[in-house]
Design an enzyme around this catalytic site. Structure first.
Site, PDB file in Angstrom:
ATOM      1  N   ARG A   1       0.844  -1.197   0.000  1.00 11.45           N
ATOM      2  CA  ARG A   1       0.000   0.000   0.000  1.00 11.45           C
ATOM      3  C   ARG A   1       0.882   1.250   0.000  1.00 11.45           C
ATOM      4  NH1 ARG A   1      -1.953   0.917   4.316  1.00 11.45           N
ATOM      5  NH2 ARG A   1      -1.237  -0.845   5.562  1.00 11.45           N
TER       6      ARG A   1
ATOM      7  N   LYS B   1      -9.549  -2.346   1.430  1.00 13.37           N
ATOM      8  CA  LYS B   1      -9.330  -1.182   2.291  1.00 13.37           C
ATOM      9  C   LYS B   1     -10.136   0.025   1.820  1.00 13.37           C
ATOM     10  CE  LYS B   1      -6.361  -3.671   4.382  1.00 13.37           C
ATOM     11  NZ  LYS B   1      -6.445  -4.115   5.769  1.00 13.37           N
TER      12      LYS B   1
ATOM     13  N   THR C   1      -4.290 -12.319  10.861  1.00  8.25           N
ATOM     14  CA  THR C   1      -4.549 -13.598  10.188  1.00  8.25           C
ATOM     15  C   THR C   1      -4.150 -14.754  11.092  1.00  8.25           C
ATOM     16  OG1 THR C   1      -4.233 -12.570   8.041  1.00  8.25           O
ATOM     17  CG2 THR C   1      -4.033 -14.963   8.122  1.00  8.25           C
TER      18      THR C   1
ATOM     19  N   ASP D   1      -9.466  -9.861   8.574  1.00  9.42           N
ATOM     20  CA  ASP D   1      -8.961  -8.497   8.337  1.00  9.42           C
ATOM     21  C   ASP D   1      -9.974  -7.380   8.608  1.00  9.42           C
ATOM     22  OD1 ASP D   1      -6.548  -7.066   7.464  1.00  9.42           O
ATOM     23  OD2 ASP D   1      -7.732  -6.418   5.755  1.00  9.42           O
TER      24      ASP D   1
ATOM     25  N   ARG E   1       2.446 -11.946  -0.497  1.00  6.58           N
ATOM     26  CA  ARG E   1       1.097 -12.299  -0.011  1.00  6.58           C
ATOM     27  C   ARG E   1       0.565 -13.546  -0.708  1.00  6.58           C
ATOM     28  NH1 ARG E   1      -1.556  -8.772   4.018  1.00  6.58           N
ATOM     29  NH2 ARG E   1      -0.006  -7.127   4.292  1.00  6.58           N
TER      30      ARG E   1
HETATM   31  P1  GTP Z   1      -2.399  -7.631   7.381  1.00 10.79           P
HETATM   32  O1  GTP Z   1      -2.856  -8.672   6.430  1.00 10.79           O
HETATM   33  O2  GTP Z   1      -1.325  -6.755   6.818  1.00 10.79           O
HETATM   34  O3  GTP Z   1      -3.510  -6.824   7.947  1.00 10.79           O
HETATM   35  O4  GTP Z   1      -1.600  -8.396   8.574  1.00 10.79           O
HETATM   36  P2  GTP Z   1      -2.110  -9.255   9.822  1.00 10.79           P
HETATM   37  O5  GTP Z   1      -2.462  -8.355  10.962  1.00 10.79           O
HETATM   38  O6  GTP Z   1      -3.124 -10.237   9.401  1.00 10.79           O
HETATM   39  O7  GTP Z   1      -0.753 -10.014  10.273  1.00 10.79           O
HETATM   40  P3  GTP Z   1      -0.331 -11.556  10.142  1.00 10.79           P
HETATM   41  O8  GTP Z   1      -1.184 -12.447  11.001  1.00 10.79           O
HETATM   42  O9  GTP Z   1      -0.235 -11.905   8.720  1.00 10.79           O
HETATM   43  O10 GTP Z   1       1.125 -11.520  10.796  1.00 10.79           O
HETATM   44  C1  GTP Z   1       2.139 -10.705  10.285  1.00 10.79           C
HETATM   45  C2  GTP Z   1       3.493 -11.168  10.759  1.00 10.79           C
HETATM   46  O11 GTP Z   1       3.534 -11.229  12.177  1.00 10.79           O
HETATM   47  C3  GTP Z   1       3.834 -12.562  10.252  1.00 10.79           C
HETATM   48  O12 GTP Z   1       5.179 -12.587   9.858  1.00 10.79           O
HETATM   49  C4  GTP Z   1       3.626 -13.440  11.458  1.00 10.79           C
HETATM   50  O13 GTP Z   1       4.454 -14.564  11.433  1.00 10.79           O
HETATM   51  C5  GTP Z   1       3.926 -12.520  12.623  1.00 10.79           C
HETATM   52  N1  GTP Z   1       3.120 -12.876  13.830  1.00 10.79           N
HETATM   53  C6  GTP Z   1       1.797 -13.113  13.882  1.00 10.79           C
HETATM   54  N2  GTP Z   1       1.401 -13.470  15.128  1.00 10.79           N
HETATM   55  C7  GTP Z   1       2.513 -13.439  15.896  1.00 10.79           C
HETATM   56  C8  GTP Z   1       2.760 -13.700  17.288  1.00 10.79           C
HETATM   57  O14 GTP Z   1       1.880 -14.034  18.080  1.00 10.79           O
HETATM   58  N3  GTP Z   1       4.055 -13.543  17.711  1.00 10.79           N
HETATM   59  C9  GTP Z   1       5.063 -13.166  16.870  1.00 10.79           C
HETATM   60  N4  GTP Z   1       6.296 -13.032  17.381  1.00 10.79           N
HETATM   61  N5  GTP Z   1       4.861 -12.924  15.547  1.00 10.79           N
HETATM   62  C10 GTP Z   1       3.613 -13.050  15.075  1.00 10.79           C
HETATM   63  C1  SPV Z   2      -3.050  -4.416   5.227  1.00 10.03           C
HETATM   64  O1  SPV Z   2      -2.061  -3.773   4.852  1.00 10.03           O
HETATM   65  O2  SPV Z   2      -3.635  -4.167   6.314  1.00 10.03           O
HETATM   66  C2  SPV Z   2      -3.562  -5.525   4.411  1.00 10.03           C
HETATM   67  C3  SPV Z   2      -2.968  -5.746   3.074  1.00 10.03           C
HETATM   68  O3  SPV Z   2      -4.492  -6.205   4.826  1.00 10.03           O
HETATM   69  S1  SPV Z   2      -3.611  -4.670   1.869  1.00 10.03           S
HETATM   70  O4  SPV Z   2      -4.806  -5.301   1.280  1.00 10.03           O
HETATM   71  O5  SPV Z   2      -2.594  -4.493   0.824  1.00 10.03           O
HETATM   72  O6  SPV Z   2      -3.988  -3.424   2.450  1.00 10.03           O
HETATM   73 MN    MN Z   3      -5.045  -5.637   7.011  1.00 13.52          MN
END
Ligand code: GTP
Ligand code: SPV
Ligand code: MN
Length: 595
Positions: free
Chosen positions: A70, A220, A267, A287, A379
């Site tokens: 983004r 978004k 996620t 999300d 992604r």
């Molecule tokens: P968006 O899709 O951008 O909104 O991200 P999100 O909030 O869904 O984050 P996501 O669950 O994909 O995690 C992002 C990063 O954080 C990844 O590299 C994960 O491995 C790491 N991560 C997620 N949960 C944890 C946790 O409980 N502990 C640690 N240390 N890392 C974590």
């Molecule tokens: C975020 O950045 O919070 C996402 C990925 O979920 S995007 O759809 O590119 O905004």
């Molecule tokens: Mn997001």
């Protein structure tokens, strides 16, 4: 192609857009599997994507190295006055912005096809669902929208002759002149990218980027920026939140909605695999949550999306087995590495790194390479229905009743593992002061601490001071039926830079404490920042975590909190007279409690 829609406004808008963008053809998407297969085959043939031998019906795309996330700096909330967009949004006067963008849109689809994508955010027929129409010149966008939203002719049926829709105009900004050869990922240079929102007209104009939230406009742009503005007008909520259901050993269900900034664990938490005996988790969304007060006065949430656009690096059978099972087939991968046997790979994948691979830029890679194999914001796009722990109720038209809100972020220090708000106002204060280290989900510096209220800084479609007020208004309406509010930090580190908390599935222990709080099973101890688990109430059975690490995770660093008060004041002062007095009152109380 002849229009399949009877909607007068829609047909008019498509004609106007075609006159402006001058595509060679217009194609209306029907959302069928046949259509998806035809388009992926077309992109394989043209060299835009690589089919993966190891994963049926799955494809790898490599974006232009300038178009990987983004672009918050190029994202605009274009309200009639600047103050309506507020201090956290970029603003340009709508007349001026439209004139500039029309200049770019003029002829921008020459040599390309214009695809019209009718989509529904939310299950078709849900009282919370909204219809959008995305016009785009990117087949990558079309295929991703097929997964992330409900696309097709049935949406046009619901729209009928005079139904309302949100127009979303998108172009990658790379017209093809006669004889010009296309590139695998066409896009415009950064200074020509515009991700624009006109909340007063429920209108979205995006130009120049093909990546993620810049281009998949249902996500978004529509489901957060435009929807948040609509939600405020109509008295509901559109939040950057995952939704999950936890069932305790007695069979009581708890629905949890959690707001963490991008790449901060939504996620992963959404697909939680509890490590505590007898507890079960189901995923509803990872999300975005749209929430409305139901007939019983409780807050009901739906997931407006139908797929996951998840961060690839760090995803493994060890950290998130349900995500790994969701991406076995029918998945689009973007900016991951390609292994020699025709699979994807990224940093943090299970097992040993491959001896050789092709990195996300298409270059030779070995474990000795300095460069990352996958981009940090690589992604996967996967259908939600492929998730092994997706709830049978994930498409329930009326949604699920929320019991618990969680806020949080990524902080190496200061913030303890978990604390609870003493009441709604305190919870709104916690959300409004949330801070997190920036991540690769946006183009810009990574690791800088910034205030990111409610994880909505990049996604609030109006003045965030008014957004804070909306949270108070919703709390007043919900009264005793309002969800309880907690704050977590999975990311506290030791002085030598190691995670103090194991995270991932072990986060279930923290959620268990929250559920036990809601059901009145456990008390809490008061601290200056809020309520925290009493000795022995955080279930650590089977987990060996050094006592001093646990102490640090649970430590309320009063001096550090005191030292941050000026920054919170500065943050609040940005909103001027739009800052609700109830937030200023909460800050005063915190300062008193800190002593
Ligand atoms: P968006 O899709 O951008 O909104 O991200 P999100 O909030 O869904 O984050 P996501 O669950 O994909 O995690 C992002 C990063 O954080 C990844 O590299 C994960 O491995 C790491 N991560 C997620 N949960 C944890 C946790 O409980 N502990 C640690 N240390 N890392 C974590
Ligand atoms: C975020 O950045 O919070 C996402 C990925 O979920 S995007 O759809 O590119 O905004
Ligand atoms: Mn997001």
């Amino acid at each position: 192609m002849k229009t399949p829609s009877m909607n007068v406004k829609l047909n008019q808008w498509v004609q106007e857009s075609a006159a402006l963008c001058q595509p060679d053809n217009i194609y209306w998407c029907d959302g069928s599997v046949e259509e998806y297969n035809r388009f992926t085959a077309q992109m394989v043939a043209s060299g835009m994507t690589i089919p993966l031998k190891k994963r049926p019906n799955s494809f790898l795309f490599r974006s232009d190295p300038s178009d990987v996330a983004r672009v918050e700096d190029r994202t605009y909330i274009s309200t009639p006055t600047k103050v309506e967009a507020g201090p956290t949004n970029n603003w340009i006067d709508p007349g001026e912005l439209k004139a500039t963008m029309k200049g770019f849109y003029k002829g921008c689809m020459r040599g390309r096809t214009m695809y019209v994508i009718p989509f529904s955010m939310g299950p078709v027929g849900s009282p919370l669902a909204k219809i959008g129409i995305e016009i785009t010149d990117s087949l990558y966008v079309v295929c991703n929208m097929h997964i992330m939203t409900r696309v097709g002719t049935r949406v046009l049926d619901v729209l009928g002759k005079d139904g309302e829709f949100i127009p979303c105009l998108h172009s990658i900004g790379a017209p093809l002149e006669k004889g010009q050869k296309d590139v695998p990922w066409p896009c415009a240079p950064i200074e020509q990218k515009y991700i624009s929102h006109f909340p007063q007209e429920n209108l979205i104009w995006s130009y120049g980027s093909g990546y993620g939230g810049n281009a998949l406009l249902g996500k978004k742009c529509l489901a957060l920026r435009i929807a948040s503005a609509v939600a405020r007008r109509e008295g509901w909520m559109a939040e950057h939140m995952l939704i999950l259901r936890l069932t305790n050993p007695e069979g009581r269900r708890f629905h949890i909605a959690a707001a963490f900034p991008s790449a901060c664990g939504k996620t992963n938490l959404a697909m939680l695999n509890p490590t505590i005996a007898g507890w079960k988790a189901e995923c509803i969304g990872d999300d975005i949550a749209w929430m409305k007060i139901g007939p019983d006065g409780r807050l009901y949430a739906i997931n407006p999306e139908s797929g996951f656009f998840g961060v690839a690096p760090g995803t493994s059978y060890d950290s998130n087995p349900s995500a790994m099972d969701s991406i076995k087939a029918n998945t689009i991968f973007t900016n991951c590495a390609l292994t020699d046997d025709g699979d994807i790979w990224w940093e943090g994948f299970d097992g040993k790194p491959p001896a050789h691979a092709i990195d996300w830029k298409g270059k030779e890679w070995t474990p000795a390479s300095k460069a990352e194999a996958a981009h940090p914001n690589a992604r996967f796009t996967a259908p939600a229905k492929q998730c092994p722990v997706i709830s049978p109720d994930w498409e329930k038209l009326e949604g699920v009743p929320i019991d618990i809100f969680i806020f949080g972020g990524r902080r190496a220090s200061v913030m303890p593992l978990v604390h609870e708000a003493t009441n709604w106002d305190h919870g709104v204060f916690m959300g409004s002061t949330a801070a997190s280290e920036t991540t690769a989900a946006n183009i810009g510096a990574v690791g800088n601490l910034r205030r990111d209220p409610f994880a909505m800084t990049p996604f609030c479609g109006y003045n965030m001071g008014d957004y804070f007020k909306h949270w108070f208004d919703m709390g007043d309406k919900l009264g005793a039926k309002a969800p309880r509010i907690f704050y977590v930090n999975w990311f506290r580190k030791s002085p030598d830079g190691k995670w103090l908390w194991p995270g991932y599935s072990e986060n279930s222990r923290v959620l268990k404490w929250m559920c036990d709080r809601v059901s009145g099973k456990v008390g809490a101890r008061e601290t200056p920042i809020g309520l925290m688990p009493q000795e022995g109430h955080l279930d650590l059975t089977g987990l060996s975590i050094p006592a001093q690490d646990l102490a640090e995770l649970m430590r309320v660093d009063v001096a550090a909190f005191k030292a941050e008060v000026p920054d919170v004041e500065k943050h609040f002062n940005r909103f001027g007279d739009r800052l609700p007095a109830r937030l200023a009152a909460q800050l005063k109380l915190l300062v008193q409690r800190l002593g």
